[in-house]
Design a protein around this motif. Structure first.
Motif, PDB file in Angstrom:
ATOM      1  N   GLN A  53      74.924 -50.444 -18.398  1.00 18.24           N
ATOM      2  CA  GLN A  53      75.238 -49.030 -18.558  1.00 18.24           C
ATOM      3  C   GLN A  53      76.216 -48.652 -17.447  1.00 18.24           C
ATOM      4  O   GLN A  53      76.000 -48.996 -16.282  1.00 18.24           O
ATOM      5  N   GLY A  54      77.293 -47.989 -17.814  1.00 18.89           N
ATOM      6  CA  GLY A  54      78.325 -47.690 -16.839  1.00 18.89           C
ATOM      7  C   GLY A  54      78.263 -46.282 -16.258  1.00 18.89           C
ATOM      8  O   GLY A  54      79.021 -45.964 -15.349  1.00 18.89           O
TER       9      GLY A  54
ATOM     10  N   GLY B 126      74.372 -49.410 -14.035  1.00 21.70           N
ATOM     11  CA  GLY B 126      74.107 -50.765 -13.556  1.00 21.70           C
ATOM     12  C   GLY B 126      72.970 -51.484 -14.246  1.00 21.70           C
ATOM     13  O   GLY B 126      72.688 -52.639 -13.927  1.00 21.70           O
ATOM     14  N   GLN B 127      72.306 -50.833 -15.189  1.00 16.52           N
ATOM     15  CA  GLN B 127      71.163 -51.463 -15.850  1.00 16.52           C
ATOM     16  C   GLN B 127      71.554 -52.061 -17.195  1.00 16.52           C
ATOM     17  O   GLN B 127      72.297 -51.457 -17.964  1.00 16.52           O
ATOM     18  N   PRO B 128      71.029 -53.247 -17.493  1.00 18.67           N
ATOM     19  CA  PRO B 128      71.331 -53.884 -18.770  1.00 18.67           C
ATOM     20  C   PRO B 128      70.932 -53.002 -19.947  1.00 18.67           C
ATOM     21  O   PRO B 128      69.886 -52.340 -19.918  1.00 18.67           O
ATOM     22  N   THR B 129      71.785 -53.023 -20.970  1.00 19.08           N
ATOM     23  CA  THR B 129      71.530 -52.193 -22.135  1.00 19.08           C
ATOM     24  C   THR B 129      72.271 -52.746 -23.343  1.00 19.08           C
ATOM     25  O   THR B 129      73.246 -53.483 -23.196  1.00 19.08           O
ATOM     26  N   VAL B 130      71.781 -52.424 -24.515  1.00 16.74           N
ATOM     27  CA  VAL B 130      72.525 -52.628 -25.756  1.00 16.74           C
ATOM     28  C   VAL B 130      72.955 -51.245 -26.250  1.00 16.74           C
ATOM     29  O   VAL B 130      72.149 -50.305 -26.229  1.00 16.74           O
ATOM     30  N   PHE B 131      74.211 -51.136 -26.644  1.00 11.96           N
ATOM     31  CA  PHE B 131      74.704 -49.853 -27.146  1.00 11.96           C
ATOM     32  C   PHE B 131      74.628 -49.788 -28.668  1.00 11.96           C
ATOM     33  O   PHE B 131      75.055 -50.728 -29.353  1.00 11.96           O
ATOM     34  N   VAL B 132      74.084 -48.700 -29.159  1.00  9.39           N
ATOM     35  CA  VAL B 132      74.173 -48.371 -30.580  1.00  9.39           C
ATOM     36  C   VAL B 132      75.035 -47.113 -30.649  1.00  9.39           C
ATOM     37  O   VAL B 132      74.598 -46.028 -30.244  1.00  9.39           O
ATOM     38  N   ARG B 133      76.282 -47.299 -31.106  1.00 11.24           N
ATOM     39  CA  ARG B 133      77.194 -46.154 -31.148  1.00 11.24           C
ATOM     40  C   ARG B 133      77.312 -45.660 -32.590  1.00 11.24           C
ATOM     41  O   ARG B 133      77.704 -46.410 -33.471  1.00 11.24           O
ATOM     42  N   THR B 134      76.933 -44.406 -32.767  1.00  7.45           N
ATOM     43  CA  THR B 134      77.008 -43.832 -34.112  1.00  7.45           C
ATOM     44  C   THR B 134      78.375 -43.177 -34.336  1.00  7.45           C
ATOM     45  O   THR B 134      79.094 -42.868 -33.373  1.00  7.45           O
TER      46      THR B 134
ATOM     47  N   LEU C  93      79.484 -40.306  -9.513  1.00 12.73           N
ATOM     48  CA  LEU C  93      79.658 -41.715  -9.897  1.00 12.73           C
ATOM     49  C   LEU C  93      80.860 -41.876 -10.824  1.00 12.73           C
ATOM     50  O   LEU C  93      81.103 -41.046 -11.683  1.00 12.73           O
ATOM     51  N   PRO C  94      81.560 -43.000 -10.658  1.00 15.89           N
ATOM     52  CA  PRO C  94      82.646 -43.313 -11.598  1.00 15.89           C
ATOM     53  C   PRO C  94      82.070 -43.954 -12.857  1.00 15.89           C
ATOM     54  O   PRO C  94      80.884 -44.269 -12.917  1.00 15.89           O
ATOM     55  N   GLN C  95      82.913 -44.114 -13.871  1.00  6.14           N
ATOM     56  CA  GLN C  95      82.511 -44.881 -15.059  1.00  6.14           C
ATOM     57  C   GLN C  95      82.643 -46.364 -14.703  1.00  6.14           C
ATOM     58  O   GLN C  95      83.734 -46.929 -14.726  1.00  6.14           O
ATOM     59  N   LEU C  96      81.522 -46.976 -14.387  1.00  6.47           N
ATOM     60  CA  LEU C  96      81.537 -48.357 -13.898  1.00  6.47           C
ATOM     61  C   LEU C  96      82.116 -49.325 -14.927  1.00  6.47           C
ATOM     62  O   LEU C  96      82.835 -50.269 -14.580  1.00  6.47           O
ATOM     63  N   HIS C  97      81.824 -49.091 -16.199  1.00  8.78           N
ATOM     64  CA  HIS C  97      82.328 -50.017 -17.226  1.00  8.78           C
ATOM     65  C   HIS C  97      83.850 -49.984 -17.318  1.00  8.78           C
ATOM     66  O   HIS C  97      84.475 -50.989 -17.641  1.00  8.78           O
ATOM     67  N   VAL C  98      84.446 -48.822 -17.028  1.00 10.11           N
ATOM     68  CA  VAL C  98      85.910 -48.743 -17.048  1.00 10.11           C
ATOM     69  C   VAL C  98      86.486 -49.561 -15.895  1.00 10.11           C
ATOM     70  O   VAL C  98      87.496 -50.254 -16.045  1.00 10.11           O
ATOM     71  N   LEU C  99      85.827 -49.516 -14.734  1.00 11.06           N
ATOM     72  CA  LEU C  99      86.280 -50.326 -13.605  1.00 11.06           C
ATOM     73  C   LEU C  99      86.149 -51.810 -13.929  1.00 11.06           C
ATOM     74  O   LEU C  99      86.980 -52.628 -13.546  1.00 11.06           O
ATOM     75  N   LEU C 100      85.085 -52.162 -14.647  1.00 10.62           N
ATOM     76  CA  LEU C 100      84.811 -53.577 -14.916  1.00 10.62           C
ATOM     77  C   LEU C 100      85.656 -54.134 -16.042  1.00 10.62           C
ATOM     78  O   LEU C 100      86.106 -55.276 -15.982  1.00 10.62           O
ATOM     79  N   TRP C 101      85.793 -53.353 -17.086  1.00 13.80           N
ATOM     80  CA  TRP C 101      86.404 -53.888 -18.303  1.00 13.80           C
ATOM     81  C   TRP C 101      87.542 -53.038 -18.837  1.00 13.80           C
ATOM     82  O   TRP C 101      87.981 -53.245 -19.959  1.00 13.80           O
ATOM     83  N   GLY C 102      88.008 -52.055 -18.077  1.00 10.19           N
ATOM     84  CA  GLY C 102      89.057 -51.187 -18.586  1.00 10.19           C
ATOM     85  C   GLY C 102      88.524 -50.405 -19.766  1.00 10.19           C
ATOM     86  O   GLY C 102      87.340 -50.046 -19.808  1.00 10.19           O
TER      87      GLY C 102
END
Lengths: 241, 241
Positions: B16-17, B23-31, B227-236
């Motif tokens: 989760q970003g 920082g916690q593991p997650t699966v995303f379900v995006r509707t 907090l920043p969007q961590l996933h954007v820092l990690l994966w753009g």
């Protein structure tokens, strides 16, 4: 004789860059001196005896006066860091602050135990992995947890450089399954003490983060937190922020 | 007739970003689908009706089968995101997952209320600030909190582009002082939907973070998370991570 606290620096408010309190406003009280000497230490100015002449003995009252001034008298979380702040007599400071609504978070490797741990609000235990060159005394680490007791928010934070460190974190987490655990890629470009302005390697930090996320997922490790050092991303290795 | 869920994408595990679960593991379900159309939306592929043909109607059973497969059958936090996932009938999915030890976190702007909010583990309410071009209906937002009730970890997350947004966040926080609040600089280079690989502007993100830290400190705002969007820092802006 009044017990004095050996202070390396007091600064803030800024935001906590690591662990359970990431992103929250805090004032740092960094003490001088450490019983460890981690290979990748990024706060040598508060650790190496070479810098002991920069450390100021202060009373709890004087330390808290500085904290109050920095925070404008508005209560804030005070982060007690080092070096190893557990060396210092911090119980008086905590009591002074609590009386005015301040809170206290201690970060320590868990090699030294004090009764005043029970007075903390937050305790971050950061036992050091193999790459640090240090050994973990699990009896002492456990005693830190016991002495803090049930009224303190306790979590683990482990710096990870490589696979051996990762496996160490897995072991520590298995020993203390009740504690939230935070993994943090090592600051692989710690500052030379004479040049805090050197550019940091953001790409390197992020590639280490991605490796760690994938590595934990290989083990289907789900109750873990993986976070970078946010303050390093924000301010590099600059001191006082 | 079985109620189907309109799915844009299901992916993970990743971390989760944003917000309380950073920082916690997650699966995303995006509707797919949204009652809002924020000016800086960074998930247009799950919002704009132009992309509705990419959205798949799925039963709760099929969605959960995908989640189980991705997570290897090991329980994980499932992040229900969108679009606005509150549009969809997600109660059945939550019940299926809970029976197998999975947990569910919903992220929604708080414009649509459902009874199944009470079954969530985590509810992130992200009312949209002025720069989004959207208006906040505080009656509905309050009703989301009421309907979720005391067994759900509720927090606020507010995207900040400018001073007006910051002042909006202050107002929202003052209305709901019991809720933890997370501020997050806007993704100021949201992806064109046809090019997710475009380089992100890390320096820009960090300079917005520094501004926000300083801005909050001007107000001596202490019970806030920035907090920043961590996933954007990690994966753009790459999708599926």
């Amino acid at each position: 004789m009044v017990a004095t606290i050996r202070i390396s620096e007091i600064f803030g408010p800024t935001i906590q860059g690591e662990g359970a309190l990431i992103g929250q406003p805090t004032v740092f009280v960094r003490t001088g001196g450490c019983d460890y000497r981690c290979s990748w230490c990024d706060t040598l100015h508060a650790v190496d005896n070479e810098f002991r002449h920069d450390w100021t003995p202060m009373s709890a009252e004087d330390v808290f006066a500085d904290v109050e001034k920095l925070s404008g008298g508005v209560p804030i979380m005070v982060s007690l860091s080092g070096g190893n702040p557990a060396i210092q007599p911090l119980g008086g400071l905590i009591n002074l602050g609590h009386a005015k609504g301040y809170k206290f978070a201690l970060e320590t490797q868990g090699s030294i135990v004090k009764d005043w741990f029970a007075d903390l609000d937050v305790l971050t235990l950061s036992p050091k992995p193999p790459s640090s060159g240090m050994d973990t005394d699990y009896d002492l680490l456990t005693e830190c947890i016991t002495r803090a007791g049930d009224n303190v928010d306790i979590s683990l934070k482990i710096v990870i450089q490589d696979e051996a460190d990762y496996l160490y974190a897995r072991q520590v987490s298995a020993r203390y399954p009740e504690l939230p655990i935070y993994l943090q890629p090592v600051n692989h470009t710690p500052p030379p003490v004479d040049n805090m302005d050197e550019k940091i390697d953001i790409d390197g930090i992020m590639s280490r983060m991605r490796w760690l996320v994938e590595r934990a997922e290989q083990d289907q490790w789900r109750d873990v937190h993986i976070l970078p050092q946010l303050h390093v991303l924000l301010w590099g290795n600059k001191r006082g922020v």
